[in-house]
Design a protein around this motif. Structure first.
Motif, PDB file in Angstrom:
ATOM      1  N   ASN A 153      -8.789  12.404   3.637  1.00 35.24           N
ATOM      2  CA  ASN A 153      -8.360  11.515   2.560  1.00 35.24           C
ATOM      3  C   ASN A 153      -6.864  11.251   2.509  1.00 35.24           C
ATOM      4  OD1 ASN A 153     -11.167  12.497   1.338  1.00 35.24           O
ATOM      5  ND2 ASN A 153     -10.548  10.624   0.277  1.00 35.24           N
ATOM      6  N   TRP A 155      -4.330   8.455   4.635  1.00 40.18           N
ATOM      7  CA  TRP A 155      -4.335   7.386   5.643  1.00 40.18           C
ATOM      8  C   TRP A 155      -2.919   7.096   6.108  1.00 40.18           C
ATOM      9  CZ3 TRP A 155      -1.884   2.730   6.002  1.00 40.18           C
ATOM     10  CH2 TRP A 155      -2.360   1.825   6.963  1.00 40.18           C
ATOM     11  N   ASP A 156      -2.765   6.843   7.419  1.00 37.03           N
ATOM     12  CA  ASP A 156      -1.468   6.382   7.933  1.00 37.03           C
ATOM     13  C   ASP A 156      -1.675   5.426   9.095  1.00 37.03           C
ATOM     14  OD1 ASP A 156      -1.794   7.903  10.359  1.00 37.03           O
ATOM     15  OD2 ASP A 156      -1.188   9.690   9.234  1.00 37.03           O
ATOM     16  N   CYS A 163       2.033   4.822   4.561  1.00 33.15           N
ATOM     17  CA  CYS A 163       0.892   5.733   4.512  1.00 33.15           C
ATOM     18  C   CYS A 163       0.627   6.096   3.057  1.00 33.15           C
ATOM     19  CB  CYS A 163       1.158   6.988   5.344  1.00 33.15           C
ATOM     20  SG  CYS A 163       2.609   7.927   4.825  1.00 33.15           S
ATOM     21  N   CYS A 166      -6.003   8.358   0.114  1.00 31.22           N
ATOM     22  CA  CYS A 166      -7.078   7.392  -0.031  1.00 31.22           C
ATOM     23  C   CYS A 166      -8.230   8.033  -0.787  1.00 31.22           C
ATOM     24  CB  CYS A 166      -7.544   6.857   1.326  1.00 31.22           C
ATOM     25  SG  CYS A 166      -8.246   8.085   2.420  1.00 31.22           S
ATOM     26  N   GLU A 168     -12.561   7.681  -1.182  1.00 25.38           N
ATOM     27  CA  GLU A 168     -13.767   7.097  -0.620  1.00 25.38           C
ATOM     28  C   GLU A 168     -14.923   7.166  -1.617  1.00 25.38           C
ATOM     29  OE1 GLU A 168     -14.533   9.184   3.004  1.00 25.38           O
ATOM     30  OE2 GLU A 168     -12.907   8.196   4.106  1.00 25.38           O
ATOM     31  N   ASN A 197     -13.618   2.575   1.283  1.00 25.51           N
ATOM     32  CA  ASN A 197     -12.396   3.386   1.342  1.00 25.51           C
ATOM     33  C   ASN A 197     -11.267   2.636   0.638  1.00 25.51           C
ATOM     34  OD1 ASN A 197     -10.566   5.391   1.941  1.00 25.51           O
ATOM     35  ND2 ASN A 197     -10.271   4.764   4.071  1.00 25.51           N
ATOM     36  N   VAL A 199      -7.373   2.690  -0.003  1.00 27.00           N
ATOM     37  CA  VAL A 199      -6.129   3.292   0.493  1.00 27.00           C
ATOM     38  C   VAL A 199      -5.002   2.952  -0.478  1.00 27.00           C
ATOM     39  CG1 VAL A 199      -4.424   3.343   2.352  1.00 27.00           C
ATOM     40  CG2 VAL A 199      -6.863   3.173   2.904  1.00 27.00           C
TER      41      VAL A 199
END
Length: 877
Positions: A153, A155-156, A163, A166, A168, A197, A199
């Motif tokens: 969890n 994100w980048d 980044c 995140c 879901e 998802n 972000v």
């Protein structure tokens, strides 16, 4: 709920909440760091990075995506595929978690009406803000919030850059899909499926790994349409949804194999369906099978599907027919599929046929190598075999690995890669890549500070401008002096920057203190026109300069560019509407035009194309250009470059009542200014791709003059008029052929006499039941000796023939054995080496035919005796 309805509901939901509806971008991204578009945010990346100011604060899209990271799982799990559609909503520094989270829950539960009791939410373990918003949104379902670590969890984009955490939304398919009793959200089995998802892009990861808050926080979300469809349609896998079932039915009709016949055939059917979908979309966006980059990915997908077709018993090309099913399923949403349907089918069929020619050969070789390796106690196939399969038989490495893996074997990938590197010899060093990246970053910084360069070259060939930036040796400077190569960025320019196949302008940039001979003009970054030239004097930023293009060169480029448009239309008229431009080069001295077509052009077709093109030149038709929206341009019948991407506002170049294309290049004002169009070559450059090269104007006249001169000189040599050359050459060739036949007859008679000489004077013996003849003859070289030996074995019935001759400086020997003599242990190579040693040389060849030679020309008889003795010892002991 059908897939089309899910798509429509998603877009409408966010459009009603102030989001700009943005069409899907191509699978071929503008981003040089990506081979393919793999997420909905790719086309918006410049907005997230603030390289370009977002033209709207919110957006929503249904994006075509392709990923091959999970290709080995396709068909084996309920949820993995390569091509998919990603539904997304995006905020560029506008709203954040406080709206993204409630909207996501509302859309999933109220609009798509997915059972809330089956939904779970995962968040980053440190994201207290998201936890609080989710808790408020879920109410008494807040216990379904699960905290997971960075792997799941956070994100980048990569090692550095934007980044963030995140969240879901997961769908629980039920305990029957669990891998174990302890299965919980976050498990990678098929129970908890990631539906959506979200972000939360709020940090920038610095080069030292630290996280720095972004000045504006962004939202980037992605929901897989196929997974949403599987949930809404109540089926176990994405392959049972309405976007796959027609494909699987088509595969069943072709193969006679039905879904659920067996586990292994199910996998093959699903792989074919997925890969056919992916290939169809890739080709519609301009990708053609090749051995590099995205073309290699396409080739790998098609060939992997063909191999699975063989598993189902499909021997003939079949994928091309399935591509029409993909077009029927998706054509209403993605019109490019309909536009290019014939091309898509032909490209796939050509690739299937090409691979089909070598597939069985490769599979047999691989089976043999696997068997040999297993017998030798080895666990892997060597890199040399994998390279041969790839380089000669067209097997993607991944296909070789997959087949080997099915037999419990590995492939020596390191050895394969080493051989690939040795073959290439053209890889750029990491340092060069870094230097190029630094240069692009430099131009982007100029864009952010100064904005885009204004191009005024459609109306002007010279103008007064201001120097916005100077770049010397990869560094931005305020002043450059002396004789240096410098990059100059002006506030406005008449210089055309290389794009759309047209080369950049050359010319002069001058001031009171400087003269710069511009030899290249290009886009350093989107909107930034860079003039690269050789400086004499001193030039500074802020200085007022005069920019003047080479007008004579520009005129020849304009002729060639308009000629490409005329040729494009002529090709479509003569060959068919499947013809699409797939690339071009518009230079001052020639034009090159690549187009989609599947066989070489006949001389008659080239003549018809050339005639039609020149008719339009002679009609002196007006050529005009105007700007409009992309949608309006396409509606008016304008043709876009195959695989090219365009902005919402486009420029259309129209040759009145004949051609209309999207184009940003320079053109003549009337077709008569082209002079003439002459096609000089036509070749194939890849699967389903042809290339013509042509010249126009003075270059065409010069070419005609050159061939006129050649014809006159040839006529003088043949003592005839140029128009009589074909007849004269034909007569001469007939005489040459008759002379050659006479020589062949004389040669055959001479060879027959030589054989008779050997039979008359040679020593004939029967050794161990084998008829042997040996002897010498004068004046025969090694080739004629071999032919004589063949005659003595095949026509005279000798089992072993040993003949020798000299040519004045060297002695030659030939040993010939019949097939039944080989079974008795004789080897022509050993016998030849025996004689060669006596002649002061060596020998070699095949077991049934070998030659020897040396400088001791007086030792021929001794060598013949030694070979006879060797035969006797071998046969009689």
């Amino acid at each position: 709920m059908k897939s089309a309805e899910i798509r429509e509901k998603f877009i409408k939901f966010f459009e009603e909440r102030g989001h700009r509806v943005v069409p899907s971008s191509s699978l071929v991204p503008d981003d040089p760091t990506l081979l393919l578009t793999n997420a909905g945010m790719v086309q918006f990346k410049p907005y997230f990075l603030r390289e370009i100011e977002p033209p709207f604060p919110r957006a929503t899209s249904v994006q075509k995506c392709l990923r091959t990271t999970d290709i080995d799982s396709v068909g084996k799990t309920a949820r993995h595929n390569t091509f998919f559609e990603m539904l997304g909503n995006f905020s560029f520094g506008d709203y954040y978690k406080e709206r993204a989270i409630p909207w996501a829950w509302e859309l999933v539960t109220s609009v798509l009406e997915i059972d809330a009791d089956r939904l779970w939410v995962s968040i980053f373990i440190e994201d207290n803000e998201a936890e609080a918003i989710w808790a408020e949104t879920l109410g008494d379902r807040a216990s379904r919030i699960v905290k997971l670590g960075e792997k799941d969890n956070f994100w980048d984009m990569g090692p550095t850059g934007p980044c963030g955490p995140c969240s879901e939304i997961l769908y629980d398919r039920g305990s029957e899909y669990a891998c174990s009793e302890s299965c919980v959200p976050g498990c990678d089995c098929d129970r908890f499926v990631e539906l959506w998802n979200l972000v939360f892009m709020q940090y920038n990861r610095e080069s030292d790994g630290s996280l720095k808050p972004l000045p504006k926080r962004n939202i980037d979300t992605g929901m897989g349409l196929e997974r949403a469809a599987a949930i809404k349609q109540g089926v176990k896998t994405i392959f049972e949804t309405d976007v796959f079932i027609p494909l699987l039915d088509g595969i069943a009709d072709i193969s006679g194999v039905r879904l659920n016949d067996s586990e292994s055939t199910d996998v093959s059917m699903k792989v074919i369906a997925d890969h056919c979908r992916a290939a169809t979309f890739l080709i519609s966006d301009g990708v053609i099978p090749s051995n590099e980059g995205r073309g290699y990915i396409l080739r790998r997908l098609i060939r992997r599907a063909v191999r699975h077709g063989r598993i189902l018993g499909i021997e003939e090309p079949f994928m091309h027919s399935l591509s029409h099913v993909v077009v029927r399923i998706h054509g209403d949403t993605y019109r490019e599929l309909v536009t290019h349907s014939e091309l898509i089918s032909e490209v796939i069929k050509a690739e299937e046929e090409r691979f089909g020619q070598t597939l069985e050969q490769g599979l047999e070789l691989l089976r043999e190598e696997i068997e040999i390796a297993k017998r030798g106690g080895k666990s892997q196939i060597d890199g040399k075999t994998a390279f041969y399969l790839h380089d000669t038989l067209g097997f993607p490495l991944e296909l070789t690995e997959e087949i080997a893996r099915d037999s419990g074997m590995l492939v020596d990938v390191d050895g394969f890669e080493k051989l690939m590197e040795e073959q290439k010899h053209r890889a750029r060093s990491k340092r060069e890549d870094e230097a190029q990246n630094r240069e692009i970053s430099l131009f982007i910084s100029v864009f952010k500070e100064k904005g885009p360069t204004t191009y005024e070259g459609y109306e002007k060939t010279s103008l007064t401008a201001s120097v916005e930036a100077l770049i010397l040796d990869g560094q931005r400077v305020d002043e450059v002096s002396g004789n240096a190569e410098v990059d100059i960025i002006l506030d406005k320019t008449p210089f055309y920057a290389e794009s759309g196949g047209q080369v950049g302008d050359t010319g002069l940039i001058t001031s009171r203190r400087a003269k710069v001979a511009v030899f290249d003009t290009f886009y350093g970054a989107p909107g930034v026109i860079v003039h690269r030239g050789k400086l004499e004097g001193i030039i500074s930023t802020g200085e007022v300069v005069q920019a003047v293009i080479d007008t004579d060169r520009r005129i020849t480029i304009s002729r060639n560019h308009t000629a490409t448009h005329i040729l494009h239309r002529a090709l479509r008229e003569i060959l068919g509407t499947h013809v699409r431009q797939a690339g071009s080069l518009v230079a001052p001295d020639r034009l090159r035009f690549d187009f989609t077509h599947f066989k070489p052009l006949s001389d008659e077709e080239i003549e018809l194309i050339e005639n039609l093109a020149n008719e339009k030149v002679l009609e002196d038709i007006p050529v005009s250009a105007f700007e409009t929206s992309k949608e309006e341009a396409m509606r008016s019948g304008a043709i876009a470059l195959f695989g090219e991407k365009y902005a919402e506002k486009v420029r259309v170049v129209e040759i009145e009542d004949f051609s209309r294309e999207l184009c940003g290049g320079v053109h003549v004002r009337r077709t008569g200014q082209i002079g003439l169009i002459k096609i000089v070559s036509e070749t194939g450059i890849g699967a389903g791709l042809r290339r013509i090269e042509a010249v126009t104007g003075i270059a065409g006249v010069e070419r005609a003059r050159k061939f006129e001169k050649i014809a006159k000189e040839t006529g003088d040599l043949l003592r005839c008029q140029p128009e009589e050359i074909p007849e004269k050459v034909s007569e001469t060739l007939l005489k040459i052929r008759e002379l050659e036949r006479s020589l062949e007859r004389a040669y055959a008679r001479a060879l027959e006499e030589s054989c008779k000489d050997i039979s008359r004077s040679g020593i004939k013996e029967t050794i161990g039941g084998i008829r042997v003849i040996s002897g010498g003859v004068s004046g025969l070289d090694q080739k004629k000796l071999r032919e004589a030996a063949d005659i003595l074995v095949e026509k005279e019935g000798y089992g072993a023939v040993v003949v020798g001759s000299t040519d004045g400086e060297k002695a030659h020997l030939v040993v010939k054995l019949s097939s039944f003599v080989l079974d008795k242990g004789l080897d022509a190579r050993e016998l030849a080496r025996t004689g060669g040693f006596i002649l002061g040389g060596g020998g070699g060849g095949r077991p049934d035919m070998a030659v020897a030679g040396g400088s001791r020309i007086d030792s021929i008889e001794e060598a013949l005796r030694a070979i006879r003795q060797a035969i006797r010892e071998k046969l009689e002991g």
